[in-house]
Design a protein around this motif. Structure first.
Motif, mmCIF file in Angstrom:
data_model
loop_
_atom_site.group_PDB
_atom_site.id
_atom_site.type_symbol
_atom_site.label_atom_id
_atom_site.label_comp_id
_atom_site.label_asym_id
_atom_site.label_seq_id
_atom_site.Cartn_x
_atom_site.Cartn_y
_atom_site.Cartn_z
ATOM 1 N N ALA B 13 1.140 -12.796 -4.210
ATOM 2 C CA ALA B 13 0.876 -11.587 -3.425
ATOM 3 C C ALA B 13 1.259 -10.346 -4.230
ATOM 4 O O ALA B 13 0.504 -9.371 -4.295
ATOM 5 N N ALA B 14 2.434 -10.404 -4.881
ATOM 6 C CA ALA B 14 2.900 -9.256 -5.654
ATOM 7 C C ALA B 14 1.993 -9.012 -6.857
ATOM 8 O O ALA B 14 1.660 -7.864 -7.174
ATOM 9 N N ALA B 15 1.568 -10.080 -7.520
ATOM 10 C CA ALA B 15 0.733 -9.931 -8.717
ATOM 11 C C ALA B 15 -0.604 -9.289 -8.378
ATOM 12 O O ALA B 15 -1.067 -8.375 -9.074
ATOM 13 N N TRP B 16 -1.246 -9.733 -7.280
ATOM 14 C CA TRP B 16 -2.542 -9.159 -6.901
ATOM 15 C C TRP B 16 -2.386 -7.714 -6.453
ATOM 16 O O TRP B 16 -3.261 -6.877 -6.693
ATOM 17 N N THR B 17 -1.266 -7.429 -5.786
ATOM 18 C CA THR B 17 -1.020 -6.040 -5.387
ATOM 19 C C THR B 17 -0.874 -5.158 -6.622
ATOM 20 O O THR B 17 -1.458 -4.072 -6.702
ATOM 21 N N LEU B 94 -7.172 -2.503 5.592
ATOM 22 C CA LEU B 94 -5.937 -2.116 6.272
ATOM 23 C C LEU B 94 -6.153 -2.074 7.786
ATOM 24 O O LEU B 94 -5.330 -2.565 8.559
ATOM 25 N N PHE B 95 -7.285 -1.510 8.214
ATOM 26 C CA PHE B 95 -7.641 -1.475 9.634
ATOM 27 C C PHE B 95 -7.624 -2.898 10.201
ATOM 28 O O PHE B 95 -7.029 -3.163 11.245
ATOM 29 N N THR B 107 -1.186 -9.979 1.890
ATOM 30 C CA THR B 107 -2.367 -10.421 1.147
ATOM 31 C C THR B 107 -3.332 -9.262 0.915
ATOM 32 O O THR B 107 -4.425 -9.457 0.388
ATOM 33 N N LEU B 108 -2.905 -8.050 1.299
ATOM 34 C CA LEU B 108 -3.791 -6.885 1.167
ATOM 35 C C LEU B 108 -4.214 -6.669 -0.289
ATOM 36 O O LEU B 108 -5.389 -6.421 -0.577
ATOM 37 N N GLY B 109 -3.259 -6.799 -1.208
ATOM 38 C CA GLY B 109 -3.578 -6.592 -2.622
ATOM 39 C C GLY B 109 -4.647 -7.559 -3.110
ATOM 40 O O GLY B 109 -5.603 -7.165 -3.782
ATOM 41 N N ALA B 116 -12.741 -4.946 -2.697
ATOM 42 C CA ALA B 116 -12.864 -3.515 -2.982
ATOM 43 C C ALA B 116 -12.866 -3.201 -4.478
ATOM 44 O O ALA B 116 -13.103 -2.069 -4.863
ATOM 45 N N ILE B 117 -12.600 -4.214 -5.309
ATOM 46 C CA ILE B 117 -12.602 -3.959 -6.752
ATOM 47 C C ILE B 117 -13.664 -4.817 -7.457
ATOM 48 O O ILE B 117 -14.643 -4.296 -7.985
#
Lengths: 116, 231
Positions: B13-17, B94-95, B107-109, B116-117
Protein backbone atom coordinates in the motif's frame (compact mmCIF):
# COMPACT_ATOMS: atom_id res chain seq x y z
CA UNK A 1 -22.60 13.18 -36.79
CA UNK A 2 -25.88 12.68 -34.93
CA UNK A 3 -26.49 9.49 -36.90
CA UNK A 4 -23.01 8.17 -36.13
CA UNK A 5 -23.54 8.86 -32.45
CA UNK A 6 -26.93 7.15 -32.43
CA UNK A 7 -25.39 4.06 -34.04
CA UNK A 8 -22.55 4.08 -31.48
CA UNK A 9 -25.05 4.41 -28.60
CA UNK A 10 -27.07 1.57 -30.10
CA UNK A 11 -23.96 -0.61 -30.07
CA UNK A 12 -23.33 0.29 -26.43
CA UNK A 13 -26.87 -0.76 -25.58
CA UNK A 14 -26.46 -4.10 -27.39
CA UNK A 15 -23.16 -4.81 -25.60
CA UNK A 16 -24.66 -3.98 -22.21
CA UNK A 17 -27.89 -5.94 -22.65
CA UNK A 18 -26.49 -8.98 -24.49
CA UNK A 19 -24.93 -10.61 -21.37
CA UNK A 20 -28.34 -10.61 -19.66
CA UNK A 21 -29.77 -12.73 -22.47
CA UNK A 22 -26.94 -15.25 -22.67
CA UNK A 23 -27.75 -18.68 -21.21
CA UNK A 24 -24.32 -19.17 -19.59
CA UNK A 25 -25.11 -17.10 -16.51
CA UNK A 26 -27.94 -19.38 -15.41
CA UNK A 27 -25.43 -21.88 -14.05
CA UNK A 28 -23.60 -19.40 -11.86
CA UNK A 29 -24.20 -19.43 -8.13
CA UNK A 30 -24.25 -15.64 -8.02
CA UNK A 31 -24.92 -14.21 -11.47
CA UNK A 32 -23.62 -10.70 -12.19
CA UNK A 33 -21.75 -10.15 -8.97
CA UNK A 34 -19.02 -7.53 -9.06
CA UNK A 35 -15.57 -8.50 -10.37
CA UNK A 36 -13.97 -6.46 -7.56
CA UNK A 37 -15.78 -8.57 -4.98
CA UNK A 38 -14.79 -11.78 -6.78
CA UNK A 39 -11.14 -10.77 -6.62
CA UNK A 40 -11.53 -10.13 -2.90
CA UNK A 41 -13.11 -13.57 -2.47
CA UNK A 42 -10.28 -15.18 -4.44
CA UNK A 43 -7.73 -13.57 -2.09
CA UNK A 44 -9.56 -14.80 1.00
CA UNK A 45 -9.78 -18.28 -0.49
CA UNK A 46 -6.08 -18.60 -1.43
CA UNK A 47 -4.84 -16.79 1.68
CA UNK A 48 -7.32 -17.59 4.45
CA UNK A 49 -4.86 -16.26 7.05
CA UNK A 50 -4.79 -12.76 5.51
CA UNK A 51 -6.72 -10.28 7.57
CA UNK A 52 -7.54 -6.86 6.13
CA UNK A 53 -5.62 -4.47 8.36
CA UNK A 54 -7.85 -1.49 7.81
CA UNK A 55 -11.62 -1.11 7.69
CA UNK A 56 -13.58 1.44 5.67
CA UNK A 57 -14.23 4.51 7.84
CA UNK A 58 -17.87 4.49 6.85
CA UNK A 59 -19.99 2.00 4.95
CA UNK A 60 -23.40 2.58 3.40
CA UNK A 61 -25.75 1.03 5.97
CA UNK A 62 -27.80 -0.79 3.31
CA UNK A 63 -27.90 -1.70 -0.36
CA UNK A 64 -30.43 1.06 -0.88
CA UNK A 65 -28.16 3.74 0.53
CA UNK A 66 -25.31 2.36 -1.54
CA UNK A 67 -27.34 2.53 -4.74
CA UNK A 68 -28.45 6.04 -3.75
CA UNK A 69 -24.83 7.17 -3.55
CA UNK A 70 -23.85 5.42 -6.78
CA UNK A 71 -26.78 7.11 -8.49
CA UNK A 72 -25.73 10.42 -7.00
CA UNK A 73 -22.24 9.94 -8.39
CA UNK A 74 -23.56 9.21 -11.88
CA UNK A 75 -26.11 12.04 -11.69
CA UNK A 76 -23.50 14.61 -10.65
CA UNK A 77 -21.23 13.59 -13.52
CA UNK A 78 -23.98 13.41 -16.12
CA UNK A 79 -25.47 16.70 -14.91
CA UNK A 80 -22.22 18.60 -15.23
CA UNK A 81 -21.42 17.04 -18.60
CA UNK A 82 -24.89 17.83 -19.93
CA UNK A 83 -24.73 21.39 -18.57
CA UNK A 84 -21.40 21.97 -20.31
CA UNK A 85 -22.40 20.49 -23.68
CA UNK A 86 -25.74 22.32 -23.60
CA UNK A 87 -24.19 25.62 -22.55
CA UNK A 88 -21.64 25.62 -25.35
CA UNK A 89 -24.17 24.43 -27.88
CA UNK A 90 -26.44 27.28 -26.92
CA UNK A 91 -23.58 29.76 -27.10
CA UNK A 92 -22.58 28.52 -30.56
CA UNK A 93 -26.02 29.25 -32.02
CA UNK A 94 -27.30 32.78 -32.56
CA UNK A 95 -30.48 33.31 -30.58
CA UNK A 96 -33.49 32.89 -32.86
CA UNK A 97 -35.67 35.22 -30.81
CA UNK A 98 -33.26 38.12 -31.13
CA UNK A 99 -32.84 37.44 -34.85
CA UNK A 100 -36.57 37.51 -35.39
CA UNK A 101 -36.89 40.84 -33.63
CA UNK A 102 -33.90 42.40 -35.38
CA UNK A 103 -34.88 41.32 -38.85
CA UNK A 104 -38.52 42.30 -38.48
CA UNK A 105 -40.64 40.43 -40.96
CA UNK A 106 -38.23 37.59 -41.57
CA UNK A 107 -38.26 35.36 -38.52
CA UNK A 108 -36.92 32.36 -40.49
CA UNK A 109 -33.74 30.49 -39.59
CA UNK A 110 -31.66 31.79 -42.48
CA UNK A 111 -32.32 35.45 -41.75
CA UNK A 112 -29.09 35.78 -39.75
CA UNK A 113 -26.99 34.88 -42.76
CA UNK A 114 -29.02 36.80 -45.34
CA UNK A 115 -27.38 40.00 -46.62
CA UNK A 116 -29.38 43.11 -45.81
CA UNK B 1 -10.42 -2.53 -10.46
CA UNK B 2 -11.01 -1.25 -6.96
CA UNK B 3 -8.77 -3.08 -4.54
CA UNK B 4 -10.82 -3.14 -1.37
CA UNK B 5 -9.86 -1.36 1.85
CA UNK B 6 -7.14 -3.20 3.74
CA UNK B 7 -6.63 -5.74 0.97
CA UNK B 8 -3.03 -4.79 0.22
CA UNK B 9 -0.30 -5.50 2.78
CA UNK B 10 1.00 -2.25 4.37
CA UNK B 11 4.28 -2.34 2.46
CA UNK B 12 2.53 -2.68 -0.90
CA UNK B 13 0.00 0.00 0.00
CA UNK B 14 2.80 2.40 0.94
CA UNK B 15 4.83 1.62 -2.19
CA UNK B 16 1.91 2.26 -4.57
CA UNK B 17 1.04 5.45 -2.73
CA UNK B 18 4.65 6.63 -3.05
CA UNK B 19 4.63 5.73 -6.75
CA UNK B 20 1.45 7.73 -7.33
CA UNK B 21 2.44 10.87 -5.44
CA UNK B 22 4.75 12.45 -8.06
CA UNK B 23 2.06 12.02 -10.73
CA UNK B 24 -0.48 13.72 -8.47
CA UNK B 25 1.87 16.66 -7.92
CA UNK B 26 2.58 17.06 -11.63
CA UNK B 27 -1.13 16.71 -12.43
CA UNK B 28 -2.14 19.30 -9.83
CA UNK B 29 0.40 21.78 -11.18
CA UNK B 30 -0.83 21.21 -14.72
CA UNK B 31 -4.43 21.80 -13.64
CA UNK B 32 -3.39 24.99 -11.83
CA UNK B 33 -1.66 26.18 -14.98
CA UNK B 34 -4.65 25.40 -17.17
CA UNK B 35 -7.02 27.30 -14.88
CA UNK B 36 -4.63 30.26 -14.80
CA UNK B 37 -3.76 30.48 -18.49
CA UNK B 38 -6.83 29.02 -20.14
CA UNK B 39 -9.79 29.93 -17.93
CA UNK B 40 -12.21 29.02 -20.70
CA UNK B 41 -10.94 25.44 -20.59
CA UNK B 42 -11.81 24.98 -16.90
CA UNK B 43 -15.32 23.79 -17.70
CA UNK B 44 -13.98 21.33 -20.27
CA UNK B 45 -11.58 20.01 -17.66
CA UNK B 46 -14.40 19.64 -15.15
CA UNK B 47 -16.41 17.80 -17.81
CA UNK B 48 -13.56 15.33 -18.37
CA UNK B 49 -13.69 14.65 -14.63
CA UNK B 50 -17.49 14.40 -14.77
CA UNK B 51 -17.21 11.79 -17.53
CA UNK B 52 -14.97 9.66 -15.29
CA UNK B 53 -17.48 10.23 -12.46
CA UNK B 54 -20.39 8.86 -14.50
CA UNK B 55 -18.60 5.96 -16.12
CA UNK B 56 -16.98 4.63 -12.98
CA UNK B 57 -20.38 4.62 -11.25
CA UNK B 58 -21.92 2.38 -13.89
CA UNK B 59 -21.58 -1.30 -13.12
CA UNK B 60 -22.32 -3.04 -16.36
CA UNK B 61 -22.98 -6.75 -16.90
CA UNK B 62 -20.47 -8.65 -18.99
CA UNK B 63 -20.47 -11.88 -20.97
CA UNK B 64 -18.69 -13.74 -18.14
CA UNK B 65 -21.74 -13.33 -15.92
CA UNK B 66 -20.12 -10.81 -13.63
CA UNK B 67 -20.30 -7.03 -13.47
CA UNK B 68 -17.58 -4.46 -13.74
CA UNK B 69 -17.30 -0.80 -14.62
CA UNK B 70 -15.59 1.44 -17.16
CA UNK B 71 -13.16 4.07 -15.88
CA UNK B 72 -13.83 7.09 -18.10
CA UNK B 73 -10.26 8.37 -17.83
CA UNK B 74 -9.39 8.06 -21.53
CA UNK B 75 -11.39 11.16 -22.53
CA UNK B 76 -9.44 13.59 -20.37
CA UNK B 77 -6.15 11.94 -21.29
CA UNK B 78 -6.86 12.46 -24.99
CA UNK B 79 -8.05 16.06 -24.55
CA UNK B 80 -5.54 17.39 -22.01
CA UNK B 81 -2.73 14.86 -21.97
CA UNK B 82 -2.50 12.15 -19.32
CA UNK B 83 -1.13 14.13 -16.35
CA UNK B 84 -4.37 15.90 -15.35
CA UNK B 85 -6.21 12.60 -15.05
CA UNK B 86 -4.10 11.56 -12.06
CA UNK B 87 -5.89 14.23 -10.02
CA UNK B 88 -9.35 13.87 -11.59
CA UNK B 89 -9.23 10.07 -11.24
CA UNK B 90 -8.04 10.40 -7.65
CA UNK B 91 -11.09 12.57 -6.83
CA UNK B 92 -13.39 9.88 -8.23
CA UNK B 93 -11.59 7.16 -6.26
CA UNK B 94 -11.65 9.22 -3.07
CA UNK B 95 -15.42 9.80 -3.41
CA UNK B 96 -15.96 6.06 -3.81
CA UNK B 97 -13.59 5.14 -0.98
CA UNK B 98 -15.18 7.52 1.52
CA UNK B 99 -18.88 7.34 0.62
CA UNK B 100 -19.31 3.93 -0.97
CA UNK B 101 -16.73 1.78 0.86
CA UNK B 102 -15.66 0.92 -2.67
CA UNK B 103 -11.89 0.82 -2.86
CA UNK B 104 -10.24 2.32 0.21
CA UNK B 105 -7.86 4.83 1.71
CA UNK B 106 -5.04 2.33 2.23
CA UNK B 107 -5.47 1.05 -1.33
CA UNK B 108 -6.06 4.52 -2.79
CA UNK B 109 -2.47 4.80 -4.03
CA UNK B 110 -2.64 1.46 -5.85
CA UNK B 111 -6.04 2.27 -7.34
CA UNK B 112 -4.86 5.72 -8.43
CA UNK B 113 -1.84 4.10 -10.05
CA UNK B 114 -3.95 1.74 -12.16
CA UNK B 115 -6.96 3.91 -12.99
CA UNK B 116 -5.66 7.47 -12.89
CA UNK B 117 -2.06 7.02 -14.05
CA UNK B 118 -1.41 3.91 -16.17
CA UNK B 119 -4.85 3.95 -17.83
CA UNK B 120 -4.55 7.59 -19.00
CA UNK B 121 -0.92 7.20 -20.09
CA UNK B 122 -1.71 4.08 -22.12
CA UNK B 123 -4.75 5.86 -23.57
CA UNK B 124 -2.63 8.85 -24.56
CA UNK B 125 0.07 6.64 -26.10
CA UNK B 126 -2.50 4.67 -28.10
CA UNK B 127 -4.11 7.92 -29.24
CA UNK B 128 -0.79 9.16 -30.61
CA UNK B 129 0.00 5.82 -32.26
CA UNK B 130 -3.46 5.40 -33.82
CA UNK B 131 -3.60 8.96 -35.16
CA UNK B 132 -3.09 7.95 -38.81
CA UNK B 133 -6.30 5.90 -38.58
CA UNK B 134 -8.46 8.98 -38.02
CA UNK B 135 -9.86 10.84 -35.01
CA UNK B 136 -12.71 8.43 -34.22
CA UNK B 137 -10.59 5.28 -34.39
CA UNK B 138 -7.76 6.86 -32.41
CA UNK B 139 -10.12 7.97 -29.62
CA UNK B 140 -11.79 4.56 -29.55
CA UNK B 141 -8.46 2.69 -29.30
CA UNK B 142 -7.22 5.09 -26.64
CA UNK B 143 -10.22 4.75 -24.34
CA UNK B 144 -10.60 1.00 -24.86
CA UNK B 145 -6.95 0.10 -24.30
CA UNK B 146 -6.61 2.57 -21.43
CA UNK B 147 -9.48 0.77 -19.71
CA UNK B 148 -7.93 -2.67 -20.31
CA UNK B 149 -4.53 -1.44 -19.12
CA UNK B 150 -6.09 -0.29 -15.85
CA UNK B 151 -7.45 -3.75 -15.15
CA UNK B 152 -4.18 -5.43 -16.16
CA UNK B 153 -2.36 -3.26 -13.62
CA UNK B 154 -4.88 -4.20 -10.92
CA UNK B 155 -4.32 -7.86 -11.82
CA UNK B 156 -0.55 -7.38 -11.48
CA UNK B 157 -0.91 -5.50 -8.20
CA UNK B 158 -3.01 -8.26 -6.65
CA UNK B 159 -0.72 -11.02 -8.00
CA UNK B 160 2.32 -9.26 -6.51
CA UNK B 161 0.65 -8.93 -3.12
CA UNK B 162 -0.99 -12.36 -3.13
CA UNK B 163 1.10 -14.87 -5.10
CA UNK B 164 -0.56 -18.24 -5.30
CA UNK B 165 0.64 -20.60 -2.50
CA UNK B 166 1.33 -23.29 -5.13
CA UNK B 167 1.89 -21.67 -8.51
CA UNK B 168 3.35 -18.37 -7.28
CA UNK B 169 3.13 -15.00 -9.02
CA UNK B 170 2.35 -16.45 -12.47
CA UNK B 171 -0.46 -18.57 -11.07
CA UNK B 172 -1.96 -15.59 -9.25
CA UNK B 173 -1.65 -13.50 -12.40
CA UNK B 174 -3.71 -16.08 -14.30
CA UNK B 175 -6.23 -16.32 -11.48
CA UNK B 176 -6.88 -12.59 -11.08
CA UNK B 177 -6.59 -12.12 -14.83
CA UNK B 178 -9.37 -14.68 -15.24
CA UNK B 179 -11.59 -12.60 -12.99
CA UNK B 180 -10.89 -9.25 -14.64
CA UNK B 181 -9.58 -9.66 -18.19
CA UNK B 182 -12.40 -11.35 -20.12
CA UNK B 183 -15.08 -9.54 -18.12
CA UNK B 184 -13.47 -6.26 -19.02
CA UNK B 185 -13.26 -6.69 -22.81
CA UNK B 186 -16.87 -5.76 -23.68
CA UNK B 187 -16.80 -2.99 -21.07
CA UNK B 188 -13.63 -1.58 -22.60
CA UNK B 189 -15.40 -1.54 -25.97
CA UNK B 190 -18.36 0.26 -24.36
CA UNK B 191 -16.01 2.84 -22.86
CA UNK B 192 -14.33 3.31 -26.24
CA UNK B 193 -17.67 3.87 -27.99
CA UNK B 194 -18.99 6.31 -25.36
CA UNK B 195 -15.76 8.30 -25.46
CA UNK B 196 -16.07 8.63 -29.24
CA UNK B 197 -19.66 9.87 -28.81
CA UNK B 198 -18.54 12.61 -26.40
CA UNK B 199 -15.57 13.61 -28.57
CA UNK B 200 -17.93 13.85 -31.56
CA UNK B 201 -20.17 16.20 -29.57
CA UNK B 202 -17.20 18.27 -28.41
CA UNK B 203 -15.84 18.60 -31.94
CA UNK B 204 -19.25 19.71 -33.14
CA UNK B 205 -20.21 22.21 -30.45
CA UNK B 206 -17.15 22.93 -28.35
CA UNK B 207 -14.41 23.41 -30.86
CA UNK B 208 -13.34 26.74 -29.39
CA UNK B 209 -12.60 25.04 -26.08
CA UNK B 210 -10.71 22.23 -27.79
CA UNK B 211 -8.60 24.81 -29.61
CA UNK B 212 -8.01 26.71 -26.38
CA UNK B 213 -6.42 23.66 -24.74
CA UNK B 214 -4.39 23.05 -27.91
CA UNK B 215 -6.19 19.83 -28.79
CA UNK B 216 -6.23 20.79 -32.48
CA UNK B 217 -2.45 21.27 -32.53
CA UNK B 218 -1.45 18.49 -30.16
CA UNK B 219 -3.74 15.85 -31.59
CA UNK B 220 -2.59 16.43 -35.16
CA UNK B 221 -6.23 16.81 -36.24
CA UNK B 222 -6.07 20.59 -36.49
CA UNK B 223 -6.90 20.65 -40.16
CA UNK B 224 -9.74 18.20 -39.80
CA UNK B 225 -11.19 20.13 -36.85
CA UNK B 226 -10.55 23.53 -38.41
CA UNK B 227 -12.29 22.64 -41.66
CA UNK B 228 -15.62 22.39 -39.88
CA UNK B 229 -14.96 25.37 -37.57
CA UNK B 230 -17.59 28.01 -37.10
CA UNK B 231 -16.95 31.43 -38.60
Amino acid sequence: MTRTNLILLGLVLVLAVMPLLLPVTGELAEPFSGADGQAQAAISEAHPDYLPWFEPLWEPPSGEIESLLFTLQAALGAGLLGFYLGLRRGQSQPSKRVDARDSGARPDRTSADAPD
Amino acid sequence: MHIMEGFLPPLHAAAWTAASLPFLVVGARRIARISREQPRAKLLLASAGAFAFVLSALKIPSVTGSCSHPTGTGLGAVLFGPSVMAVLGAIVLLFQALLLAHGGLTTLGANIFSMAIVGPWVAYGCFRLARPLGLGVAVFCAAMLGNLATYLVTTGQLALAFPDPVSGFAGALTKFGGIFALTQVPLAVIEGLLTVVVVNLLVRYNRDDLNEVGFDRRSGFGQELGAAGRA
